[in-house]
Scaffold this motif. Structure first.
Motif, PDB file in Angstrom:
ATOM      1  N   HIS A  17      -9.812   5.966  -3.438  1.00 10.41           N
ATOM      2  CA  HIS A  17      -8.338   6.197  -3.043  1.00 10.41           C
ATOM      3  C   HIS A  17      -7.709   7.569  -3.364  1.00 10.41           C
ATOM      4  O   HIS A  17      -6.744   7.760  -3.246  1.00 10.41           O
ATOM      5  CB  HIS A  17      -7.603   4.834  -4.116  1.00 10.41           C
ATOM      6  N   VAL A  47       1.022  -1.164  -0.113  1.00 11.90           N
ATOM      7  CA  VAL A  47      -0.077   0.075   0.005  1.00 11.90           C
ATOM      8  C   VAL A  47       0.860   1.188  -0.106  1.00 11.90           C
ATOM      9  O   VAL A  47       1.842   1.359   0.735  1.00 11.90           O
ATOM     10  CB  VAL A  47      -0.821  -0.017   1.284  1.00 11.90           C
ATOM     11  N   ARG A  57      -1.519  -0.993  -4.164  1.00 13.95           N
ATOM     12  CA  ARG A  57      -2.666  -0.162  -3.758  1.00 13.95           C
ATOM     13  C   ARG A  57      -2.379   1.135  -3.426  1.00 13.95           C
ATOM     14  O   ARG A  57      -1.692   1.273  -2.568  1.00 13.95           O
ATOM     15  CB  ARG A  57      -3.512  -0.551  -2.688  1.00 13.95           C
ATOM     16  N   SER A  80      -5.394   4.284  -7.170  1.00 12.62           N
ATOM     17  CA  SER A  80      -5.875   3.047  -7.622  1.00 12.62           C
ATOM     18  C   SER A  80      -7.401   3.188  -7.920  1.00 12.62           C
ATOM     19  O   SER A  80      -8.065   4.020  -7.488  1.00 12.62           O
ATOM     20  CB  SER A  80      -5.767   2.067  -6.629  1.00 12.62           C
ATOM     21  N   TYR A 127      -2.995   5.145  -2.655  1.00 12.48           N
ATOM     22  CA  TYR A 127      -3.816   6.223  -2.186  1.00 12.48           C
ATOM     23  C   TYR A 127      -3.219   7.547  -2.468  1.00 12.48           C
ATOM     24  O   TYR A 127      -2.117   7.817  -2.412  1.00 12.48           O
ATOM     25  CB  TYR A 127      -3.990   6.155  -0.700  1.00 12.48           C
ATOM     26  N   ILE A 146      -5.775  -4.653   5.171  1.00 10.65           N
ATOM     27  CA  ILE A 146      -6.400  -5.779   4.070  1.00 10.65           C
ATOM     28  C   ILE A 146      -6.463  -7.048   4.823  1.00 10.65           C
ATOM     29  O   ILE A 146      -5.540  -7.636   5.398  1.00 10.65           O
ATOM     30  CB  ILE A 146      -5.339  -5.869   3.069  1.00 10.65           C
ATOM     31  N   LYS A 196       0.753   1.079 -10.171  1.00  8.59           N
ATOM     32  CA  LYS A 196      -0.648   0.205 -10.125  1.00  8.59           C
ATOM     33  C   LYS A 196      -0.530  -1.089 -10.854  1.00  8.59           C
ATOM     34  O   LYS A 196      -1.190  -2.107 -10.496  1.00  8.59           O
ATOM     35  CB  LYS A 196      -1.540   0.965 -10.686  1.00  8.59           C
TER      36      LYS A 196
END
Length: 453
Positions: free
Chosen positions: A387, A336, A362, A381, A364, A408, A357
């Motif tokens: 996001h 992330v 992931r 994303s 943000y 997650i 990506k």
């Protein structure tokens, strides 16, 4: 034969079939909790409940329903979350100590039996009691540790008849996180004196006890952490001169708000921090700090770089270095990236954003002030709405920290995960019961049609 729907649709069906179920969380959290993958982090939690004469008996019953619903969403146990309840008016009564009940069912049953005291409102006395007694080892509290949260949730509807400011400060200094819930004609300044920082996260107000249940979701989500979620999280922070020193301090507090929501440990969440301006500086790599205290201390020590805004260069560093095994990233673990910026990038970001990506990270994107929203969307994303975040004011970043859902829950192979198998079995049984009901309804409709004909 009716085909078996996907697990997610079965979950929706089950939730609809059990409309009286008390838990109200978002669907991703609900799915994780139902599958046994999302547990509350170890917490010593004490409710401090006002039952002064201004709280009518029917209203006090609604408070007890709220308590029960929050408890329903917790992972209750000696090594997980322990729950206590302090009841107060002019005097204080320790209704449930942290060592009293070791099961969720026992706790909920005990809560239903609590009776109001119906006298004055000595909120300061109640907080002092919690500090001295309810959170003591003698009453079941665990030794202070970075891995165990100490939380008190105070519910009150009036102005206290004693001082709360000093005693609340002592409780916070002792490591207790204080949430203040006000009802009706409560004194809002009192709530602010009680609550921990950030106040937006720790102060809540409802118009009446009849709607206090709407806060259930907030507290269930606040305590929920994925039990098997190994995640590598890297913050990419804009330290350009346009941010300004006072706002950079707010950014550091914002990072630590998000860190508070993570299950930081050697086997769960690892966090790295990169600052960028005209150049890129790794503040610390993934895996260097495996507890929240050390991690948050390191964030606080980050020095402001100033200069330009090379977001593209920073994104390339993220993909090539931060999330590489040599940078501390773990193979097979979810990645992330959280990118913060307050202005337009001075270099091209397209290729680096796309690569991040494509590699399955992931991403943000969080923008403040003069950040360019098209650039934020390019970094974020899909779905972009979940996001990408923007606010005009640094002081409003707290709201963004609340919205970021970066835990997650990694689903295991259903053949190897007993909790998922059990969950699927329950869902299938519920589906069969619903099917039988539908068959019965169909027969009755057919019978009615025959009579009409």
């Amino acid at each position: 034969m009716i085909p078996t729907p996907p697990l997610f649709l079965l979950l929706l069906g089950l939730m609809g079939a059990h409309a009286t179920a008390p838990v109200s969380v978002d669907l991703r959290t609900a799915a994780a909790m139902a599958a046994g993958l999302c547990n509350t982090r170890p917490t010593d939690l004490v409710f401090i409940v006002d039952s002064s004469r201004s709280v009518r008996p029917s209203e006090f019953e609604q408070v007890k329903v709220f308590l029960a619903k929050v408890i329903e969403g917790l992972d209750v146990g000696p090594d997980a979350t322990r729950v206590g309840v302090v009841n107060y008016a002019s005097r204080v009564k320790n209704e449930l100590s942290l060592k009293t009940h070791k099961t969720k069912a026992g706790l909920v049953k005990a809560v239903t039996k609590i009776e109001p005291l119906s006298t004055g409102t000595m909120t300061g006395l109640a907080i002092q009691f919690a500090l001295n007694v309810a959170f003591s080892e003698a009453e079941g509290a665990r030794v202070k540790s970075p891995d165990i949260s100490k939380v008190a949730i105070i519910v009150t509807d009036g102005r206290p008849q004693d001082n709360v400011k000093d005693v609340a400060a002592r409780a916070r200094d002792a490591g207790i996180e204080l949430y203040a819930i006000g009802v009706g004609r409560v004194d809002l300044n009192t709530l602010k004196q009680i609550a921990s920082e950030q106040l937006d996260d720790h102060v809540d107000y409802v118009e009446s006890y009849s709607v206090i249940e709407k806060l259930t979701k907030k507290f269930q989500e606040a305590f929920c952490a994925c039990s098997n979620a190994a995640t590598d999280v890297v913050f990419l922070i804009d330290g350009s001169k346009s941010v300004r020193p006072e706002n950079f301090e707010l950014v550091k507090k914002w990072i630590n708000q998000i860190v508070d929501k993570l299950d930081v440990s050697e086997t769960k969440a690892h966090v790295g921090l990169v600052q960028y301006s005209s150049s890129v500086k790794q503040e610390f790599p993934l895996g260097r700090y495996n507890n929240k205290k050390d991690l948050k201390d390191a964030v606080k020590k980050m020095a402001y770089m100033e200069r330009g805004t090379m977001t593209g260069q920073a994104l390339r560093y993220l993909t090539d270095s931060s999330f590489a095994p040599a940078g501390g990233a773990r193979p097979g673990v979810a990645k992330v990236g959280i990118v913060f910026t307050d202005g337009r990038s001075q270099d091209y970001i397209g290729d680096a954003a796309k690569k991040a990506k494509e590699q399955g990270f992931r991403m943000y994107a969080v923008g403040v002030g003069n950040a360019v929203e098209d650039e934020l969307r390019e970094i974020a994303s899909q779905p972009t709405g979940e996001h990408y975040f923007y606010t005009a004011d640094f002081k409003a970043m707290t709201a963004i920290a609340k919205k970021l859902q970066i835990n997650i829950c990694q689903e295991e192979d259903p053949c190897e995960c007993d909790s998922v198998v059990k969950f699927q079995k329950k869902v299938e049984e519920a589906l069969q019961a619903l099917t039988k009901k539908l068959e019965g309804v169909s027969k009755r409709i057919a019978a009615l049609e025959n009579k009409i004909v």
